[in-house]
Design a protein around this motif. Structure first.
Motif, PDB file in Angstrom:
ATOM      1  N   LEU A 116      40.377  34.875  31.556  1.00 27.14           N
ATOM      2  CA  LEU A 116      40.082  35.512  30.256  1.00 27.14           C
ATOM      3  C   LEU A 116      40.578  34.730  29.115  1.00 27.14           C
ATOM      4  O   LEU A 116      39.918  34.620  28.153  1.00 27.14           O
ATOM      5  CB  LEU A 116      40.610  37.185  30.082  1.00 27.14           C
ATOM      6  N   ARG A 117      41.858  34.382  29.217  1.00 25.39           N
ATOM      7  CA  ARG A 117      42.559  33.584  27.942  1.00 25.39           C
ATOM      8  C   ARG A 117      41.624  32.289  27.616  1.00 25.39           C
ATOM      9  O   ARG A 117      41.451  31.720  26.670  1.00 25.39           O
ATOM     10  CB  ARG A 117      43.850  33.294  28.373  1.00 25.39           C
ATOM     11  N   GLU A 118      41.193  31.504  28.945  1.00 27.35           N
ATOM     12  CA  GLU A 118      40.481  30.512  28.586  1.00 27.35           C
ATOM     13  C   GLU A 118      38.960  30.836  27.773  1.00 27.35           C
ATOM     14  O   GLU A 118      38.692  29.781  27.260  1.00 27.35           O
ATOM     15  CB  GLU A 118      39.914  29.670  30.060  1.00 27.35           C
ATOM     16  N   ARG A 119      38.637  31.866  27.760  1.00 25.77           N
ATOM     17  CA  ARG A 119      37.384  32.270  27.186  1.00 25.77           C
ATOM     18  C   ARG A 119      37.669  33.024  25.690  1.00 25.77           C
ATOM     19  O   ARG A 119      36.899  33.436  24.997  1.00 25.77           O
ATOM     20  CB  ARG A 119      36.533  33.309  28.063  1.00 25.77           C
ATOM     21  N   GLY A 120      39.068  32.710  25.494  1.00 28.15           N
ATOM     22  CA  GLY A 120      39.356  33.178  23.957  1.00 28.15           C
ATOM     23  C   GLY A 120      39.476  34.824  24.005  1.00 28.15           C
ATOM     24  O   GLY A 120      39.478  35.440  22.893  1.00 28.15           O
ATOM     25  N   ILE A 121      39.611  35.601  25.126  1.00 28.62           N
ATOM     26  CA  ILE A 121      39.598  36.867  25.092  1.00 28.62           C
ATOM     27  C   ILE A 121      41.209  37.476  24.900  1.00 28.62           C
ATOM     28  O   ILE A 121      42.034  37.086  25.874  1.00 28.62           O
ATOM     29  CB  ILE A 121      39.139  37.606  26.416  1.00 28.62           C
ATOM     30  N   ALA A 122      41.362  38.061  23.896  1.00 25.68           N
ATOM     31  CA  ALA A 122      42.793  38.590  23.408  1.00 25.68           C
ATOM     32  C   ALA A 122      43.143  39.962  24.438  1.00 25.68           C
ATOM     33  O   ALA A 122      42.137  40.732  24.710  1.00 25.68           O
ATOM     34  CB  ALA A 122      42.895  38.994  21.857  1.00 25.68           C
ATOM     35  N   LEU A 123      44.283  39.902  24.814  1.00 21.80           N
ATOM     36  CA  LEU A 123      44.648  41.186  25.764  1.00 21.80           C
ATOM     37  C   LEU A 123      45.712  42.145  24.947  1.00 21.80           C
ATOM     38  O   LEU A 123      45.689  43.327  25.179  1.00 21.80           O
ATOM     39  CB  LEU A 123      45.171  40.873  27.148  1.00 21.80           C
ATOM     40  N   GLN A 124      46.438  41.501  24.098  1.00 25.05           N
ATOM     41  CA  GLN A 124      47.719  42.253  23.558  1.00 25.05           C
ATOM     42  C   GLN A 124      47.076  43.520  22.962  1.00 25.05           C
ATOM     43  O   GLN A 124      46.204  43.215  21.851  1.00 25.05           O
ATOM     44  CB  GLN A 124      48.404  41.340  22.545  1.00 25.05           C
ATOM     45  N   GLY A 125      47.651  44.782  23.046  1.00 17.35           N
ATOM     46  CA  GLY A 125      47.044  45.669  22.018  1.00 17.35           C
ATOM     47  C   GLY A 125      45.837  46.410  22.492  1.00 17.35           C
ATOM     48  O   GLY A 125      45.245  47.112  21.884  1.00 17.35           O
ATOM     49  N   ARG A 126      45.148  45.876  23.458  1.00 17.57           N
ATOM     50  CA  ARG A 126      43.724  46.213  24.076  1.00 17.57           C
ATOM     51  C   ARG A 126      43.914  47.298  25.102  1.00 17.57           C
ATOM     52  O   ARG A 126      44.878  47.640  25.521  1.00 17.57           O
ATOM     53  CB  ARG A 126      43.063  44.891  24.402  1.00 17.57           C
ATOM     54  N   SER A 127      42.452  47.867  25.192  1.00 14.87           N
ATOM     55  CA  SER A 127      42.555  48.750  26.377  1.00 14.87           C
ATOM     56  C   SER A 127      41.804  48.379  27.547  1.00 14.87           C
ATOM     57  O   SER A 127      40.780  47.485  27.286  1.00 14.87           O
ATOM     58  CB  SER A 127      41.751  50.038  25.895  1.00 14.87           C
ATOM     59  N   ALA A 128      41.783  48.675  28.799  1.00 11.98           N
ATOM     60  CA  ALA A 128      41.150  48.120  29.895  1.00 11.98           C
ATOM     61  C   ALA A 128      40.587  49.289  30.783  1.00 11.98           C
ATOM     62  O   ALA A 128      41.414  50.194  31.019  1.00 11.98           O
ATOM     63  CB  ALA A 128      42.066  47.156  30.597  1.00 11.98           C
ATOM     64  N   LEU A 129      39.494  49.340  31.480  1.00 16.49           N
ATOM     65  CA  LEU A 129      39.206  49.884  32.485  1.00 16.49           C
ATOM     66  C   LEU A 129      38.978  49.068  33.850  1.00 16.49           C
ATOM     67  O   LEU A 129      38.417  48.001  33.564  1.00 16.49           O
ATOM     68  CB  LEU A 129      37.652  50.833  32.325  1.00 16.49           C
ATOM     69  N   ILE A 130      39.586  49.586  34.988  1.00 12.53           N
ATOM     70  CA  ILE A 130      39.425  48.773  36.244  1.00 12.53           C
ATOM     71  C   ILE A 130      38.771  50.004  37.216  1.00 12.53           C
ATOM     72  O   ILE A 130      39.268  50.892  37.351  1.00 12.53           O
ATOM     73  CB  ILE A 130      40.785  48.353  36.605  1.00 12.53           C
ATOM     74  N   VAL A 131      37.670  49.344  37.747  1.00 14.57           N
ATOM     75  CA  VAL A 131      37.088  50.108  38.826  1.00 14.57           C
ATOM     76  C   VAL A 131      37.421  49.571  40.099  1.00 14.57           C
ATOM     77  O   VAL A 131      37.206  48.247  40.422  1.00 14.57           O
ATOM     78  CB  VAL A 131      35.639  49.822  38.429  1.00 14.57           C
ATOM     79  N   GLY A 132      37.949  50.358  41.014  1.00 14.70           N
ATOM     80  CA  GLY A 132      38.522  49.995  42.168  1.00 14.70           C
ATOM     81  C   GLY A 132      40.080  49.977  42.243  1.00 14.70           C
ATOM     82  O   GLY A 132      40.683  50.239  41.162  1.00 14.70           O
ATOM     83  N   ALA A 133      40.496  50.450  43.537  1.00 14.09           N
ATOM     84  CA  ALA A 133      41.885  50.556  43.533  1.00 14.09           C
ATOM     85  C   ALA A 133      42.744  49.925  44.837  1.00 14.09           C
ATOM     86  O   ALA A 133      43.468  50.304  45.377  1.00 14.09           O
ATOM     87  CB  ALA A 133      42.211  52.122  43.781  1.00 14.09           C
ATOM     88  N   GLY A 134      42.006  48.854  45.205  1.00 14.54           N
ATOM     89  CA  GLY A 134      42.386  47.773  46.138  1.00 14.54           C
ATOM     90  C   GLY A 134      43.138  46.927  45.891  1.00 14.54           C
ATOM     91  O   GLY A 134      44.001  46.954  44.779  1.00 14.54           O
ATOM     92  N   GLY A 135      43.552  45.915  46.817  1.00 11.45           N
ATOM     93  CA  GLY A 135      44.764  44.741  46.407  1.00 11.45           C
ATOM     94  C   GLY A 135      44.518  44.157  45.079  1.00 11.45           C
ATOM     95  O   GLY A 135      45.415  43.811  44.278  1.00 11.45           O
ATOM     96  N   VAL A 136      43.013  43.610  44.938  1.00 11.71           N
ATOM     97  CA  VAL A 136      43.008  42.885  43.815  1.00 11.71           C
ATOM     98  C   VAL A 136      42.805  43.704  42.497  1.00 11.71           C
ATOM     99  O   VAL A 136      43.347  43.262  41.513  1.00 11.71           O
ATOM    100  CB  VAL A 136      41.522  42.252  43.861  1.00 11.71           C
ATOM    101  N   ALA A 137      42.480  44.946  42.543  1.00 11.34           N
ATOM    102  CA  ALA A 137      42.324  45.840  41.489  1.00 11.34           C
ATOM    103  C   ALA A 137      43.885  45.972  40.974  1.00 11.34           C
ATOM    104  O   ALA A 137      44.437  45.963  39.677  1.00 11.34           O
ATOM    105  CB  ALA A 137      41.862  47.224  41.698  1.00 11.34           C
ATOM    106  N   LEU A 138      44.810  46.120  42.005  1.00 13.22           N
ATOM    107  CA  LEU A 138      46.280  46.411  41.708  1.00 13.22           C
ATOM    108  C   LEU A 138      46.863  45.334  40.952  1.00 13.22           C
ATOM    109  O   LEU A 138      47.544  45.131  39.844  1.00 13.22           O
ATOM    110  CB  LEU A 138      46.941  46.719  42.950  1.00 13.22           C
ATOM    111  N   ALA A 139      46.534  44.161  41.684  1.00 15.55           N
ATOM    112  CA  ALA A 139      47.039  42.649  41.054  1.00 15.55           C
ATOM    113  C   ALA A 139      46.682  42.590  39.622  1.00 15.55           C
ATOM    114  O   ALA A 139      47.355  42.116  38.624  1.00 15.55           O
ATOM    115  CB  ALA A 139      46.670  41.786  41.979  1.00 15.55           C
TER     116      ALA A 139
END
Length: 274
Positions: free
Chosen positions: A117-140
């Motif tokens: 994400l950061r390589e593509r210039g996508i900022a994460l600080q203070g943002r909101s996120a939806l994650i679909v899935g609850a397996g190992g990769v989703a958790l990480a």
């Protein structure tokens, strides 16, 4: 690449394995770094994973393993020790075989995903996120997003109890500044929507996120690597959203994989001395 009696072998544990893209990136990188090692795909059914892991302990040419769907949580339980956030989350995607045959696991999926994400210039600080899935990769990925500074994170999963369990595990990270919730796979109001399931890998799969709820201004990211442009990413692009393909998560992990399993303290050429 020259394979000889001193080549350190890594196996990529998966089921299925036909879609794997990591060996195509890992092996050329070892050549570039002049490391005598090779990564080989291994398709192992879940019922046979424990037997396979036990066999790996006795293979002296084996340096370690990379782990993907559906084995990440089970492999973590089969390791002798876990490092970093893997210990808290009980999930692993890379394993190092120690000289005494014991297995040490770590999780690098989240690190690779956030790096992509950061390589593509996508900022994460203070943002909101939806994650679909609850397996190992989703958790990480969720753990890495929390560390990167997201302030709201929703987990959506077909089985709500599994999503609740994932949120409980994330709370163990001790980050009280993040609003954690379980809900529907509705991206409305979220800056980032992540498909952390296998949906999109096969023709006819349902969309993990309703396409008509995707809007310009949000980012939609995948963990599925084949096809490179999944139906979800195509729908998101058509609606003006930014997209991040699944391969971005892997690209950011190749050197960390090598460093963890084949680092200078464990030079691959030293694994099998004459």
């Amino acid at each position: 690449m020259t394979i000889d009696g001193k080549t350190a072998v890594l196996v990529h544990l998966a089921c299925p394995a036909a879609h794997l893209q990591t060996p195509q990136r890992f092996n050329p990188r070892c050549v570039a770094r002049q490391i005598n090692a090779v990564l080989v795909p291994w398709q192992v059914k879940p019922d046979h994973l424990a037997l396979t892991m036990n066999a790996l302990r006795h293979a002296e040419s084996l340096a370690g393993a990379i782990v993907t769907i559906p084995h990440k949580e089970t492999c973590a339980r089969l390791c002798d020790r876990l490092e970093g956030v893997a210990e808290t989350l009980q999930v692993a995607n890379v394993i190092r075989r120690e000289a005494d045959g014991t297995l040490t696991g770590r999780i690098l999926d989240g690190e690779g995903f956030v790096g992509g994400l950061r390589e593509r210039g996508i900022a994460l600080q203070g943002r909101s996120a939806l994650i679909v899935g609850a397996g190992g990769v989703a958790l990480a990925i969720a753990a890495a997003l929390i560390e990167a500074g997201v302030t709201r994170l929703r987990v959506a999963n077909r089985t709500a109890a599994r999503a609740e369990a994932m949120v409980d595990r994330l709370r163990q990270l001790g980050s009280g500044s993040v609003a954690l919730e379980v809900g529907q796979a509705d991206p409305t109001g979220f800056d980032l929507a992540v498909n952390a399931t296998s949906l999109g890998m096969h023709d006819g799969d349902a969309l993990p996120i309703p396409a008509d709820l995707i809007t310009p201004g949000m980012t939609v990211a995948e963990v599925v690597m084949v096809p490179k442009v999944t139906p979800l990413l195509q729908e998101a692009a058509d609606r003006g959203a930014a997209t991040v393909p699944g391969e971005a998560m892997i690209t950011g992990q190749i050197d960390p994989f090598i460093d963890f399993v084949l680092g200078t303290a464990r030079d691959a050429t030293e694994l099998n001395k004459d």
